[in-house]
Design a protein around this motif. Structure first.
Motif, PDB file in Angstrom:
ATOM      1  N   THR A  18       0.755  -1.117  -0.004  1.00 29.94           N
ATOM      2  CA  THR A  18       0.107   0.074  -0.071  1.00 29.94           C
ATOM      3  C   THR A  18       0.742   1.256  -0.074  1.00 29.94           C
ATOM      4  N   TYR A  19       2.098   1.146   0.966  1.00 30.10           N
ATOM      5  CA  TYR A  19       2.602   2.275   0.896  1.00 30.10           C
ATOM      6  C   TYR A  19       4.068   2.356   0.101  1.00 30.10           C
ATOM      7  N   ALA A  20       3.946   1.533  -1.099  1.00 29.53           N
ATOM      8  CA  ALA A  20       4.961   1.675  -2.005  1.00 29.53           C
ATOM      9  C   ALA A  20       5.494   2.894  -2.385  1.00 29.53           C
ATOM     10  N   GLY A  21       6.782   3.050  -2.324  1.00 30.39           N
ATOM     11  CA  GLY A  21       7.238   4.249  -2.890  1.00 30.39           C
ATOM     12  C   GLY A  21       7.217   5.563  -1.869  1.00 30.39           C
ATOM     13  N   ARG A  22       6.840   5.332  -0.707  1.00 30.41           N
ATOM     14  CA  ARG A  22       6.640   6.340   0.386  1.00 30.41           C
ATOM     15  C   ARG A  22       6.635   5.798   1.557  1.00 30.41           C
ATOM     16  N   GLN A 198       9.801   0.062   5.451  1.00 26.12           N
ATOM     17  CA  GLN A 198       9.500  -1.183   6.528  1.00 26.12           C
ATOM     18  C   GLN A 198       9.061  -2.461   5.750  1.00 26.12           C
ATOM     19  N   LEU A 199       8.655  -2.254   4.607  1.00 26.54           N
ATOM     20  CA  LEU A 199       8.239  -3.471   3.815  1.00 26.54           C
ATOM     21  C   LEU A 199       9.484  -4.180   3.152  1.00 26.54           C
ATOM     22  N   VAL A 200      10.515  -3.175   2.449  1.00 23.68           N
ATOM     23  CA  VAL A 200      11.795  -3.781   2.252  1.00 23.68           C
ATOM     24  C   VAL A 200      12.439  -4.428   3.242  1.00 23.68           C
ATOM     25  N   ASP A 201      12.381  -3.963   4.529  1.00 18.20           N
ATOM     26  CA  ASP A 201      13.276  -4.609   5.349  1.00 18.20           C
ATOM     27  C   ASP A 201      12.531  -5.926   5.849  1.00 18.20           C
ATOM     28  N   PHE A 202      11.220  -5.941   5.928  1.00 20.82           N
ATOM     29  CA  PHE A 202      10.366  -7.202   6.127  1.00 20.82           C
ATOM     30  C   PHE A 202      10.420  -8.162   5.261  1.00 20.82           C
ATOM     31  N   ALA A 203      10.594  -7.937   4.101  1.00 22.22           N
ATOM     32  CA  ALA A 203      10.847  -9.098   2.828  1.00 22.22           C
ATOM     33  C   ALA A 203      12.177  -9.581   2.906  1.00 22.22           C
ATOM     34  N   LYS A 204      13.124  -8.670   3.243  1.00 21.58           N
ATOM     35  CA  LYS A 204      14.802  -9.160   3.282  1.00 21.58           C
ATOM     36  C   LYS A 204      14.922 -10.099   4.407  1.00 21.58           C
ATOM     37  N   ASN A 205      14.042  -9.750   5.456  1.00 28.15           N
ATOM     38  CA  ASN A 205      14.236 -10.737   6.666  1.00 28.15           C
ATOM     39  C   ASN A 205      13.372 -12.071   6.404  1.00 28.15           C
ATOM     40  N   GLU A 220       5.099  -0.821  -8.541  1.00 24.43           N
ATOM     41  CA  GLU A 220       6.431  -0.777  -9.313  1.00 24.43           C
ATOM     42  C   GLU A 220       7.527   0.051  -8.512  1.00 24.43           C
ATOM     43  N   ALA A 221       7.241   0.734  -7.679  1.00 22.01           N
ATOM     44  CA  ALA A 221       8.097   1.487  -6.759  1.00 22.01           C
ATOM     45  C   ALA A 221       8.645   0.695  -5.731  1.00 22.01           C
ATOM     46  N   LEU A 222       7.868  -0.250  -5.258  1.00 23.72           N
ATOM     47  CA  LEU A 222       8.530  -1.191  -4.508  1.00 23.72           C
ATOM     48  C   LEU A 222       9.375  -2.587  -5.151  1.00 23.72           C
ATOM     49  N   LYS A 223       8.816  -2.594  -6.786  1.00 30.90           N
ATOM     50  CA  LYS A 223       9.323  -3.967  -6.925  1.00 30.90           C
ATOM     51  C   LYS A 223      10.978  -3.897  -7.397  1.00 30.90           C
ATOM     52  N   GLU A 224      11.476  -2.747  -7.822  1.00 29.64           N
ATOM     53  CA  GLU A 224      12.743  -2.594  -8.090  1.00 29.64           C
ATOM     54  C   GLU A 224      13.735  -2.850  -6.762  1.00 29.64           C
ATOM     55  N   PRO A 225      13.433  -2.297  -5.736  1.00 28.44           N
ATOM     56  CA  PRO A 225      14.522  -2.535  -4.468  1.00 28.44           C
ATOM     57  C   PRO A 225      14.209  -4.106  -3.975  1.00 28.44           C
ATOM     58  N   LEU A 226      12.940  -4.763  -4.352  1.00 24.17           N
ATOM     59  CA  LEU A 226      12.667  -6.201  -3.748  1.00 24.17           C
ATOM     60  C   LEU A 226      13.732  -6.817  -4.829  1.00 24.17           C
ATOM     61  N   GLU A 231      12.543 -12.740  -7.066  1.00 30.39           N
ATOM     62  CA  GLU A 231      11.829 -12.500  -8.172  1.00 30.39           C
ATOM     63  C   GLU A 231      10.446 -12.003  -7.771  1.00 30.39           C
ATOM     64  N   VAL A 232      10.158 -10.807  -8.452  1.00 32.72           N
ATOM     65  CA  VAL A 232       9.034 -10.159  -7.831  1.00 32.72           C
ATOM     66  C   VAL A 232       7.703 -10.195  -9.112  1.00 32.72           C
ATOM     67  N   PHE A 233       6.729 -10.526  -8.489  1.00 34.45           N
ATOM     68  CA  PHE A 233       5.476 -10.529  -9.537  1.00 34.45           C
ATOM     69  C   PHE A 233       4.483  -9.415  -9.038  1.00 34.45           C
ATOM     70  N   THR A 234       3.943  -8.597  -9.966  1.00 32.43           N
ATOM     71  CA  THR A 234       2.811  -7.864  -9.420  1.00 32.43           C
ATOM     72  C   THR A 234       1.545  -8.214 -10.296  1.00 32.43           C
ATOM     73  N   PRO A 235       0.966  -9.087  -9.868  1.00 33.20           N
ATOM     74  CA  PRO A 235      -0.393  -9.616 -10.999  1.00 33.20           C
ATOM     75  C   PRO A 235      -1.114  -8.546 -11.137  1.00 33.20           C
ATOM     76  N   GLN A 236      -2.082  -8.887 -12.207  1.00 36.05           N
ATOM     77  CA  GLN A 236      -3.140  -7.772 -12.437  1.00 36.05           C
ATOM     78  C   GLN A 236      -4.392  -8.854 -11.964  1.00 36.05           C
ATOM     79  N   ASP A 237      -5.611  -8.169 -11.901  1.00 37.69           N
ATOM     80  CA  ASP A 237      -6.805  -8.818 -11.860  1.00 37.69           C
ATOM     81  C   ASP A 237      -7.022  -9.914 -12.602  1.00 37.69           C
ATOM     82  N   GLY A 238      -7.227 -11.298 -12.140  1.00 38.63           N
ATOM     83  CA  GLY A 238      -7.538 -12.483 -12.785  1.00 38.63           C
ATOM     84  C   GLY A 238      -6.319 -13.240 -13.445  1.00 38.63           C
ATOM     85  N   GLU A 239      -5.055 -12.660 -13.164  1.00 34.17           N
ATOM     86  CA  GLU A 239      -3.780 -13.217 -13.752  1.00 34.17           C
ATOM     87  C   GLU A 239      -3.524 -14.350 -12.749  1.00 34.17           C
TER      88      GLU A 239
END
Length: 243
Positions: A18-22, A198-205, A220-226, A231-239
């Motif tokens: 939710t707070y990706a990029g900020r 906080q999200l990045v740190d949580f994922a790393k751990n 997408e703002a969160l995808k790059e650092p992760l 490997e990062v997925f950002t699925p669309q509805d129904g994908e």
């Protein structure tokens, strides 16, 4: 309000963004101080504070914050029932005694007569949080024209909701009729979501091989650092994703 989750080693991590990029603009203790200062300012000038609040978690959280301020606080809407459910399952709460004390100090609205009395309160906590329905519209209809009063928003306002209309245009939709709001309107970022770092740190751990991001317009703002460690997925509805 509830105990926070801890990172767990896993192969696949499904995570909100939710707070990706900020990040949150202020530490929580500073935010609470600013909020209480504003409440005191409004009450001191003879106004009533209306707190449109989500029935689940946010309204209980606000009750705890206000508990020691010595104010006349009224509580209306679905949050009353939710509070009972929380206290019934108190083992999941960080501090169930604090919530119990806070709820016991509130004046609970049970009838139209109670709503009439509540109009003279220092603070009214009521649903709905985005002001699209519920008792909040009754209180706003009665209190919106007095500039001494204030509406303090503490939750996110989705595009197209009544609370977003209030923030953007100073208007409220009362069941099809838009009316000007003359009382003060202010927003406090009480989000319960983790910030970007906080999200990045949580994922790393968690040390996952794959991360699936959801619940965000800015993933997408969160995808790059992760992607530096998974490997990062950002699925669309129904994908469909095969993991």
């Amino acid at each position: 309000l509830v105990k926070g989750t801890k990172p767990v080693k896993c192969d696949v991590l499904c995570m909100e963004g939710t707070y990706a990029g900020r990040d949150h603009p202020k530490p929580r203790d500073e935010l609470e101080k600013d909020f209480k200062d504003k409440v005191e300012d409004v009450v001191a000038r003879g106004g009533t504070v209306i707190l449109p609040a989500f029935a689940v978690s946010r309204s209980q959280e606000l009750a705890i914050i206000l508990r020691k301020m010595g104010l006349n606080v009224w509580y209306d809407g679905m949050g009353r029932k939710v509070s009972k459910i929380f206290l019934k399952h108190s083992e999941f709460l960080r501090n169930p005694n604090e919530l119990k004390k806070a709820i016991n100090q509130l004046n609970l609205v049970h009838s139209d007569h109670g709503r009439k009395i509540a109009l003279n309160a220092d603070v009214i906590i009521t649903s709905s949080g985005m002001m699209d329905g519920g008792p909040v519209l009754h209180y706003m209809n009665k209190l919106k024209d007095n500039p001494k009063n204030a509406v303090l928003l503490t939750g996110y306002q989705v595009d197209g909701t009544n609370s977003r209309l209030l923030v953007d245009e100073g208007l409220l939709d009362f069941y099809g009729v838009k009316e000007k709001v003359s009382c003060e309107v202010e927003y406090f970022d009480f989000s319960g979501h983790a910030g970007h770092s906080q999200l990045v740190d949580f994922a790393k751990n968690c040390e996952p091989e794959k991360i699936i991001l959801m619940h965000s317009d800015a993933r997408e703002a969160l995808k790059e650092p992760l992607e530096e460690f998974a490997e990062v997925f950002t699925p669309q509805d129904g994908e469909q994703i095969v993991v």
